[in-house]
Design a protein around this motif. Structure first.
Motif, mmCIF file in Angstrom:
data_model
loop_
_atom_site.group_PDB
_atom_site.id
_atom_site.type_symbol
_atom_site.label_atom_id
_atom_site.label_comp_id
_atom_site.label_asym_id
_atom_site.label_seq_id
_atom_site.Cartn_x
_atom_site.Cartn_y
_atom_site.Cartn_z
ATOM 1 N N ILE A 5 0.839 -1.201 0.000
ATOM 2 C CA ILE A 5 0.000 0.000 0.000
ATOM 3 C C ILE A 5 0.866 1.241 0.000
ATOM 4 C CG2 ILE A 5 -1.638 1.349 1.369
ATOM 5 C CD1 ILE A 5 -2.844 -1.326 2.279
ATOM 6 N N ALA A 6 1.884 1.251 0.861
ATOM 7 C CA ALA A 6 2.783 2.407 0.919
ATOM 8 C C ALA A 6 3.450 2.649 -0.429
ATOM 9 C CB ALA A 6 3.844 2.187 2.004
ATOM 10 N N GLY A 7 3.907 1.570 -1.051
ATOM 11 C CA GLY A 7 4.539 1.709 -2.357
ATOM 12 C C GLY A 7 3.578 2.184 -3.425
ATOM 13 N N MET A 8 2.357 1.663 -3.406
ATOM 14 C CA MET A 8 1.379 2.045 -4.420
ATOM 15 C C MET A 8 0.910 3.486 -4.241
ATOM 16 S SD MET A 8 1.375 -0.588 -6.275
ATOM 17 C CE MET A 8 0.095 -0.210 -7.452
ATOM 18 N N VAL A 9 0.794 3.937 -2.988
ATOM 19 C CA VAL A 9 0.417 5.335 -2.743
ATOM 20 C C VAL A 9 1.497 6.270 -3.278
ATOM 21 C CG1 VAL A 9 0.080 7.074 -0.937
ATOM 22 C CG2 VAL A 9 -1.105 4.888 -0.795
ATOM 23 N N ILE A 10 2.754 5.900 -3.080
ATOM 24 C CA ILE A 10 3.852 6.700 -3.629
ATOM 25 C C ILE A 10 3.779 6.721 -5.152
ATOM 26 C CG2 ILE A 10 6.352 6.811 -3.931
ATOM 27 C CD1 ILE A 10 5.547 7.821 -1.252
ATOM 28 N N GLN A 11 3.466 5.563 -5.743
ATOM 29 C CA GLN A 11 3.323 5.499 -7.201
ATOM 30 C C GLN A 11 2.206 6.426 -7.677
ATOM 31 O OE1 GLN A 11 4.898 3.012 -9.621
ATOM 32 N NE2 GLN A 11 6.422 3.179 -8.012
ATOM 33 N N ALA A 12 1.075 6.396 -6.979
ATOM 34 C CA ALA A 12 -0.046 7.270 -7.339
ATOM 35 C C ALA A 12 0.348 8.729 -7.172
ATOM 36 C CB ALA A 12 -1.263 6.948 -6.466
ATOM 37 N N LEU A 13 1.081 9.012 -6.104
ATOM 38 C CA LEU A 13 1.474 10.389 -5.811
ATOM 39 C C LEU A 13 2.363 10.954 -6.906
ATOM 40 C CD1 LEU A 13 1.414 12.750 -3.828
ATOM 41 C CD2 LEU A 13 3.388 11.737 -2.672
ATOM 42 N N TYR A 14 3.324 10.159 -7.374
ATOM 43 C CA TYR A 14 4.228 10.754 -8.368
ATOM 44 C C TYR A 14 3.567 10.875 -9.735
ATOM 45 C CZ TYR A 14 6.306 6.596 -10.826
ATOM 46 O OH TYR A 14 6.560 5.496 -11.605
ATOM 47 N N ASN A 15 2.566 10.027 -10.031
ATOM 48 C CA ASN A 15 1.797 10.239 -11.254
ATOM 49 C C ASN A 15 0.996 11.536 -11.180
ATOM 50 O OD1 ASN A 15 1.722 8.031 -13.450
ATOM 51 N ND2 ASN A 15 1.777 6.839 -11.568
ATOM 52 N N ILE A 16 0.467 11.825 -10.007
ATOM 53 C CA ILE A 16 -0.296 13.056 -9.820
ATOM 54 C C ILE A 16 0.628 14.266 -9.827
ATOM 55 C CG2 ILE A 16 -1.589 14.355 -8.068
ATOM 56 C CD1 ILE A 16 -3.128 11.811 -7.475
ATOM 57 N N VAL A 17 1.782 14.128 -9.190
ATOM 58 C CA VAL A 17 2.743 15.235 -9.152
ATOM 59 C C VAL A 17 3.182 15.616 -10.557
ATOM 60 C CG1 VAL A 17 5.099 15.854 -8.473
ATOM 61 C CG2 VAL A 17 3.545 14.843 -6.794
ATOM 62 N N ASP A 18 3.442 14.622 -11.410
ATOM 63 C CA ASP A 18 3.756 14.893 -12.822
ATOM 64 C C ASP A 18 2.714 15.818 -13.437
ATOM 65 O OD1 ASP A 18 6.029 13.411 -12.960
ATOM 66 O OD2 ASP A 18 5.229 11.811 -14.193
ATOM 67 N N THR A 19 1.448 15.443 -13.250
ATOM 68 C CA THR A 19 0.348 16.193 -13.860
ATOM 69 C C THR A 19 0.218 17.582 -13.268
ATOM 70 O OG1 THR A 19 -0.781 14.068 -14.112
ATOM 71 C CG2 THR A 19 -2.087 16.040 -14.506
ATOM 72 N N ILE A 20 0.372 17.695 -11.948
ATOM 73 C CA ILE A 20 0.276 19.001 -11.287
ATOM 74 C C ILE A 20 1.357 19.946 -11.808
ATOM 75 C CG2 ILE A 20 0.570 20.216 -9.090
ATOM 76 C CD1 ILE A 20 -0.723 17.781 -7.721
ATOM 77 N N PHE A 21 2.606 19.473 -11.837
ATOM 78 C CA PHE A 21 3.713 20.326 -12.261
ATOM 79 C C PHE A 21 3.591 20.729 -13.733
ATOM 80 C CE2 PHE A 21 6.542 18.534 -8.706
ATOM 81 C CZ PHE A 21 6.237 19.608 -7.885
ATOM 82 N N VAL A 22 3.168 19.773 -14.573
ATOM 83 C CA VAL A 22 2.984 20.101 -15.991
ATOM 84 C C VAL A 22 1.885 21.139 -16.149
ATOM 85 C CG1 VAL A 22 2.133 19.188 -18.198
ATOM 86 C CG2 VAL A 22 3.899 17.948 -16.941
ATOM 87 N N GLY A 23 0.767 20.956 -15.431
ATOM 88 C CA GLY A 23 -0.336 21.911 -15.514
ATOM 89 C C GLY A 23 0.066 23.306 -15.070
ATOM 90 N N LYS A 24 0.807 23.396 -13.971
ATOM 91 C CA LYS A 24 1.229 24.700 -13.458
ATOM 92 C C LYS A 24 2.317 25.324 -14.330
ATOM 93 C CE LYS A 24 -1.417 24.690 -9.777
ATOM 94 N NZ LYS A 24 -2.549 25.643 -9.639
ATOM 95 N N ALA A 25 3.208 24.493 -14.862
ATOM 96 C CA ALA A 25 4.325 25.023 -15.662
ATOM 97 C C ALA A 25 3.849 25.592 -16.995
ATOM 98 C CB ALA A 25 5.361 23.927 -15.912
ATOM 99 N N LEU A 26 2.806 25.006 -17.575
ATOM 100 C CA LEU A 26 2.365 25.412 -18.907
ATOM 101 C C LEU A 26 1.338 26.538 -18.890
ATOM 102 C CD1 LEU A 26 2.179 21.938 -20.685
ATOM 103 C CD2 LEU A 26 3.995 23.641 -20.807
ATOM 104 N N GLY A 27 0.802 26.873 -17.740
ATOM 105 C CA GLY A 27 -0.106 28.017 -17.629
ATOM 106 C C GLY A 27 -1.323 27.889 -18.518
ATOM 107 N N GLU A 28 -1.447 28.800 -19.490
ATOM 108 C CA GLU A 28 -2.622 28.814 -20.369
ATOM 109 C C GLU A 28 -2.711 27.565 -21.237
ATOM 110 O OE1 GLU A 28 -2.594 32.359 -22.643
ATOM 111 O OE2 GLU A 28 -2.936 33.695 -20.929
ATOM 112 N N ALA A 29 -1.583 26.901 -21.430
ATOM 113 C CA ALA A 29 -1.578 25.663 -22.231
ATOM 114 C C ALA A 29 -1.707 24.425 -21.343
ATOM 115 C CB ALA A 29 -0.296 25.576 -23.050
ATOM 116 N N SER A 30 -2.176 24.605 -20.090
ATOM 117 C CA SER A 30 -2.240 23.473 -19.158
ATOM 118 C C SER A 30 -3.146 22.359 -19.671
ATOM 119 C CB SER A 30 -2.715 23.939 -17.778
ATOM 120 O OG SER A 30 -4.028 24.481 -17.846
#
Length: 464
Positions: A25-50
């Protein structure tokens, strides 16, 4: 080795499930977290092109799911064989299975790398990329493809490590990979200004590091199983059984991948880039519900496989019942959070009010029957662990292939974009009903300790 055998054979089921599942569970939560972090950072970095950037990750995601599915074919199929042979004390066949798992990793990795590299643009267009999303999808997927061997190796070998009862090592490699990805994401995406390429690079490096830890474990002498060079030579009977059993989780991954492809194309018609991005975000949010449930499933698999191989059927049924209760509670908590706070969740990914409002209405529909998904997860795992490939395959593809995809195609004709979202709870309920029917049937077989002629199942040679 004897300690782990004793643990799987005699430990109280609730304690055993906790010991084997908590690390997963701990490992899978970390896996889920980094998939979400990828998306969050891409969305914030691209601004209007999120919306386009997140859409690119969403369109590329089915290929990643296929890579993961290939790892699951090898890993879960091999883990099922290994668990049952450890239960019946057939160490030689278990070690031969490990060698064949490594062989298959290299074969499958080479095939998918060549195929995707040659046809990346047409694949992304077929998977629903619009003209504005395509450049982001190609940039991301090209890097992911070059490192797919690390994806497949980590996925497959982690399941083998769990099969011998060492859930802590499996968790450790997943946590190391996940934390590495989370650290590298902002450095590559913001610091170096690489955008979606930075997200892909961070993912590949993290999987490489996880794979290196697994290689160390296999050669360190700490593993029950020993990796012998002679066992890398493929054996037809092992590969056939491995792939037959592994087809069920692969079918689930592939059907999920196909479902995403169909959805992307339907959403491009009825909603455009914003709707594709909304679905991509919801898909990643759902990981926070499903990944812990998969952690329980990963802890359950060696318990069921070992005790089935040892012919201790009562422990098999007890572990399945407990797993259903635990995963249902997990899913219910996720349902409550997602239904109550959709705006706040979408606001983490993007500041686009159109995307946030669209996401709010979509997720409240899609999440309605999520608590029932536990039966589908546990049912498919039960059949995987005991080597019954056909019913496991049926349960694995039921929600996406049998129910969801037809509904996604039909309902928008009546309800427009809302029809896409309505398809999810209907498909989930139908899959729940099928899972209940099939598991009840299997429990009757286990209680009677008689062969199940209905599935024409034969006990594999290594567990007789």
């Amino acid at each position: 080795m004897n300690d782990r055998r004793e643990l799987l054979n005699n430990e109280k089921i609730s304690n055993l499930l906790l010991k084997l599942s908590a690390p997963a569970i701990a490992g899978m939560v970390i896996q889920a977290l980094y998939n979400i972090v990828d998306t969050i950072f891409v969305g914030k970095a691209l601004g209007e092109a999120s919306a386009q950037g997140i859409g690119g990750l969403t369109v590329a995601f089915p290929v990643q799911m296929i890579m993961a599915g290939l790892g699951l074919i090898i890993g879960i199929g091999g883990a099922s064989i290994i668990s049952r042979n450890l239960g019946s004390n057939n160490i030689d066949r278990a070690e031969k299975t490990l060698g064949n798992v490594i062989f298959l990793i290299f074969v499958f990795s080479a095939l998918i790398t060549v195929a995707v590299s040659l046809y990346i643009n047409p694949i992304m267009k077929a998977f629903g990329a619009t003209d504005t999303i395509l450049p982001y999808a190609v940039d991301y997927l090209r890097i992911i493809t070059y490192g797919c061997i690390f994806f497949i190796f980590a996925m497959a070998t982690n399941n083998v490590v769990r099969a011998e009862g060492n859930a802590n090592m499996a968790m450790f490699t997943m946590v190391i990979a996940g934390v590495t990805n989370i650290i590298l994401d902002p450095i590559f995406i913001f610091g170096f200004g690489w955008g979606v390429k930075g997200a892909a690079s961070a993912t590949i490096i993290s999987q490489l590091i996880g794979s290196l830890f697994l290689v160390y474990y296999l050669f360190s002498g700490k593993s029950i199983l020993k990796l012998h060079i002679k066992n890398l030579i493929p054996q037809y009977d092992i590969i056939k059984e491995n792939i037959t059993i592994g087809l069920s989780p692969f079918a689930r991954q592939s059907s999920s991948s196909l479902m995403v492809v169909v959805l992307n194309n339907v959403l491009a018609i009825y909603g455009g880039d914003v709707s594709i991005a909304v679905f991509g975000i919801i898909n990643r949010l759902f990981m926070f519900i499903f990944m812990p449930m998969i952690g329980i499933v990963q802890g359950l698999q060696p318990i069921v496989g070992f005790n089935y191989g040892a012919r201790n059927f009562e422990r098999v049924m007890e572990s399945v019942r407990l797993s259903i209760i635990v995963t249902t509670v997990m899913a219910s908590i996720g349902f409550a959070i997602f239904y109550a706070f959709p705006e706040q969740l979408f606001g983490v990914f993007s500041n686009d009010p159109n995307l946030i409002n669209s996401g709010k209405s979509a997720i409240r529909i899609m999440v309605l029957v999520v608590p029932l998904a536990s039966f589908e997860f546990i049912g498919a795992t039960l059949y995987q662990a005991i080597g019954k490939a056909k019913p496991s395959f049926v349960l694995s593809v039921s929600r996406q292939i049998l129910f969801l995809i037809p509904l996604v195609i039909i309902l928008p004709g009546f309800f427009d974009l809302k029809g896409v979202w309505i398809a999810f709870p209907i498909a989930g309920f139908l899959s729940f009903m099928l899972s209940i029917f099939m598991m009840n049937r299997e429990f009757k077989v286990l209680k009677g300790h008689i062969p199940d002629n209905g599935y024409e199942y034969e006990i594999p040679q290594g567990t007789r």
